[in-house]
Design a protein around this motif. Sequence first.
Motif, PDB file in Angstrom:
ATOM      1  N   GLN A  42      35.219  22.666   5.340  1.00  0.00           N
ATOM      2  CA  GLN A  42      34.122  22.089   6.111  1.00  0.00           C
ATOM      3  C   GLN A  42      32.856  22.925   5.967  1.00  0.00           C
ATOM      4  N   ALA A  46      29.449  21.721   4.285  1.00  0.00           N
ATOM      5  CA  ALA A  46      28.226  21.777   5.088  1.00  0.00           C
ATOM      6  C   ALA A  46      27.131  22.546   4.338  1.00  0.00           C
ATOM      7  N   ALA A  89      25.675  17.633   7.647  1.00  0.00           N
ATOM      8  CA  ALA A  89      26.089  19.002   7.374  1.00  0.00           C
ATOM      9  C   ALA A  89      26.252  19.790   8.670  1.00  0.00           C
ATOM     10  N   GLN A  98      33.095  16.585  13.974  1.00  0.00           N
ATOM     11  CA  GLN A  98      33.515  16.823  12.591  1.00  0.00           C
ATOM     12  C   GLN A  98      34.122  15.598  11.904  1.00  0.00           C
TER      13      GLN A  98
END
Length: 157
Positions: A42, A46, A89, A98
């Motif tokens: 993640q 991002a 992002a 998320q």
Amino acid sequence: MSETTASLAATTSAAAPAPVPASAVVRGRRARSGRIALRGLQVLLALFYGIASALPKLIAHPSASEAFDEMGWGSAGMYTIGALELAGAVALLIPVLQSVAAVALGALMVGAFVVQVVVFDGQNAATPLILLVPLALIAWKRRESNAELLRLARRGA
């Protein structure tokens, strides 16, 4: 054995925790390392969307400007897509957002794929498809955050 000794022995054996099976420890470590790896993915995505993708659009880098002019979207389309990518992002790093962020960025990637095929004759069409895979994984693995987001939305409404 006296009554005191017998009750003390019973208390000691009852208070001792049962041993944890080795398989449970291994599963716990795997689950933890999986969560860490997913979080790392993640963060990596991002950074990619924030720096490599959104920033050139938001600062009107000539390569981004030319591409959006060729599409006929101009600077308004470029800034809009850049802002959406930057928002996605940031949202990838916020636990309650998320999963939704991954779905939204995935939708942007579907649109990017279509544009690459239609406008640019498929030059870079593989890139959005490749990015769809980790986004789908994040959306699926973090789907429990959707319930929390829904709960917060209902409480605020």
